[in-house]
Design an enzyme around this catalytic site. Structure first.
Site, mmCIF file in Angstrom:
data_model
loop_
_atom_site.group_PDB
_atom_site.id
_atom_site.type_symbol
_atom_site.label_atom_id
_atom_site.label_comp_id
_atom_site.label_asym_id
_atom_site.label_seq_id
_atom_site.Cartn_x
_atom_site.Cartn_y
_atom_site.Cartn_z
ATOM 1 N N ASP A 211 -8.229 -1.362 2.004
ATOM 2 C CA ASP A 211 -7.195 -0.406 1.301
ATOM 3 C C ASP A 211 -7.289 -0.568 -0.522
ATOM 4 O O ASP A 211 -6.597 -1.312 -0.825
ATOM 5 C CB ASP A 211 -5.974 -0.510 1.726
ATOM 6 C CG ASP A 211 -4.768 0.471 1.098
ATOM 7 O OD1 ASP A 211 -5.200 1.179 0.262
ATOM 8 O OD2 ASP A 211 -3.676 0.537 1.695
ATOM 9 N N TRP B 240 2.326 -2.856 2.317
ATOM 10 C CA TRP B 240 1.528 -2.061 2.803
ATOM 11 C C TRP B 240 0.474 -2.449 3.758
ATOM 12 O O TRP B 240 -0.023 -2.138 4.712
ATOM 13 C CB TRP B 240 1.090 -1.213 1.637
ATOM 14 C CG TRP B 240 1.996 -0.533 1.025
ATOM 15 C CD1 TRP B 240 2.313 -0.844 -0.449
ATOM 16 C CD2 TRP B 240 2.472 0.728 1.351
ATOM 17 N NE1 TRP B 240 3.225 0.137 -0.717
ATOM 18 C CE2 TRP B 240 3.519 1.115 0.255
ATOM 19 C CE3 TRP B 240 2.382 1.691 2.358
ATOM 20 C CZ2 TRP B 240 4.194 2.196 0.292
ATOM 21 C CZ3 TRP B 240 3.265 2.575 2.585
ATOM 22 C CH2 TRP B 240 4.158 2.865 1.580
ATOM 23 N N LYS C 14 -3.474 7.284 -7.735
ATOM 24 C CA LYS C 14 -3.188 6.199 -8.778
ATOM 25 C C LYS C 14 -4.332 6.510 -9.821
ATOM 26 O O LYS C 14 -4.032 7.252 -10.673
ATOM 27 C CB LYS C 14 -3.457 5.012 -8.310
ATOM 28 C CG LYS C 14 -2.517 4.660 -6.938
ATOM 29 C CD LYS C 14 -1.173 4.407 -7.142
ATOM 30 C CE LYS C 14 -0.432 3.987 -5.575
ATOM 31 N NZ LYS C 14 0.772 3.921 -5.966
#
Lengths: 355, 355
Positions: free
Chosen positions: B167, B100, B191
């Site tokens: 992030d 990511w 999440k």
């Protein structure tokens, strides 16, 4: 009993709410919530595959089109359409039929060259411009099929050789369309497809990859098409509820059946608006929307009093948008004929009380 | 009883599922579904205002920061961050700690000049690069605080004078952070915040409006900030469930309390991984994530058999990502200590059966 005439997010069928509610605590008897399962799970892959199949089946989508479930609403499409379809040096044509159509053009102008080929701004968007001329070499021609705020709808596709791009946010799945006529269709879900949070894009594959731009992957239709709308985590619940709602539509008989119901609902309400001396419509007759019926009172001073009576009768979401005033009755697929009758009866009751 | 160790979308508290389920059929005793109310209704305005207040309170967000609820996931932020913060001629610095992080840098490179100031790709991202040097004149320094796939987490903020962009998709709300250290924080909700379909952005107002780019309105943080996340129809349900989840977190005692629980959970599982001769961790010890615990077996041939036993014991979502193999136990806020104990017990049981 409430009758929800809200413009969106809006009414969906009760059965859909019930099944969605159940899935939030226990999805498919898995013991898990639809909110806690992986988007890569078999269960969710079956959901998104069924949603796609239902879109293809209900709209009779021909070969060569991708069905995408994206995030960001129609407003994101205002940017993605020119980013993907408008090359440097080319020009796109836009029809200006209201606030949203105008915003779409404004956003496209930030990205490339745009010509406004027709506008009804001169009369507060109460009509659809006719006999417009779209340059034959336009990269595409963009229009908005239904203008939620102004209560107008485009029933005849403008005649043009340029690829057609259409924002169908507020009338998709309400009537028959010929997808083959279009290069790209987009629609925020929150009217006739599902809850807010997902946007449907139907795009002809062979128009993609020609803009010559280097796009961030997330703004490139091709990346979403290749990944089956799973380039990144999709909005699981919004897609699930959309799937349930499309299932409901199919079980009801599909677009043909719902279109007939929508015609009956529109005829009933416009009939009363035209008959009842207290009310009048705002859009020109031939362009009247079946989805959003805009009307005012001959005597605007009575509007607050009618809204009050409507509220007492369980009719909600009827206040007009500030750009038009008066009332707006949104009659999406899930709104029953009996709700429309309840509104008509209330208009008659108001007439009786005030004449 | 299932123990959901899935990496995301993932477990949320049962109470949250129950309240959300109720709201899908009847929200706030209104007789209406949360899915059919207008995002401009007073009821929903109260929801988004409370969600914002809870973010500010739980994370102790200082003055001068906007809280935004956007669509499109962290992947959309990969593009929006450089579009908004990286001017022509400037350079942004990125730390490469996994798939990511690497994607974030790749997308930024499409928009401007990017320097990779550190990478752990040489060892399959099993560690966090230390003592990195960020150019003082970098437009910003971007890193990923928790690497979901590789099970590593950045506990010490890299020392730099450049504005920090992070992030935090997979560890926000799991531990104390000092928001004042950051120019911008973003996190996909799915999440520890809520269901898929909404992305949190916390941005320092005074870094905006300086990129010199003409941005489509929808990609401009300032338009969302000015509109209070209502520039266009927001993802109503995802924001609602996030609000319920943040309420749950506050009622539990907030970040301090959950952080202690997360430390206890991590200690229990890593302890067993280190003790049990059948298992071994994949990330270096000092960089081990509390959220995603990645581990393999000394004898990989036994992995299928362990997964089978885990399934019998109700432990799901344990299969490791293909980039790492083995197992990944995600232990987000809503996963209870008893679920972690169930996993530890199953590892012990497996040891007994196979030694």
């Amino acid at each position: 009993m409430k009758h929800n005439f809200g413009a969106g997010p809006c009414i969906l069928p009760k059965e859909v709410f019930q099944e969605a509610s159940q899935a939030v605590v226990d999805f498919n008897n898995s013991g898990l919530s639809i909110l806690e399962i992986s988007h890569r799970s078999k269960d969710f892959e079956a959901v998104i595959a069924e949603a796609e199949r239902l879109v293809r089946e209900l709209l009779n989508v021909p070969q060569g089109y991708s069905i995408l479930f994206l995030q960001g609403g129609a407003s994101t499409q205002f940017a993605m359409v020119p980013l993907n379809l408008l090359a440097d040096g080319a020009q796109a044509a836009y029809l200006d039929t209201g606030v949203w159509a105008s915003k779409a053009a404004k956003e496209a102008k930030k990205i490339g060259d745009v010509a406004i080929v027709g506008s009804s701004a001169d009369k507060n968007y109460t009509y659809i411009p006719k006999n417009i001329e779209v340059p034959a070499d336009a990269a595409y021609f963009h229009y908005t099929s239904n203008n939620t705020i102004y209560g107008t709808e485009v029933f005849d596709i403008p005649s043009t050789v340029a690829p057609l791009v259409c924002d169908m946010s507020s009338d998709i799945f309400s009537r028959t369309i010929n997808v083959a006529d279009y290069a790209l269709i987009y629609a925020g879900a929150q009217k006739n497809m599902g809850p807010a949070g997902v946007t449907l894009v139907i795009v002809k594959d062979d128009i993609l990859g020609k803009s010559g731009r280097t796009l961030p992957t997330i703004f490139d239709y091709e990346s979403h098409s290749k990944a089956g709308s799973m380039y990144n985590t999709p909005p699981v619940f919004s897609i699930y509820v959309s799937m349930l709602n499309l299932r409901w539509l199919k079980a009801k008989g599909g677009i043909d059946v719902i279109e007939q119901e929508n015609i009956i609902k529109a005829r009933a309400l416009y009939g009363e608006i035209d008959r009842n001396p207290f009310f009048k419509g705002t859009a020109v007759e031939e362009d009247r929307s079946r989805m959003n019926v805009t009307f005012v009172m001959e005597n605007p001073e009575l509007e607050a009093s009618f809204l009050e009576l409507a509220k007492e009768r369980g009719l909600i979401g009827l206040k007009g948008h500030r750009s038009v005033g008066g009332f707006r009755a949104s009659m999406y697929n899930a709104l029953s004929i009996s709700s429309v009758n309840a509104l008509v009866d209330t208009m008659k009751e108001f007439e009786e009380k005030n004449k």
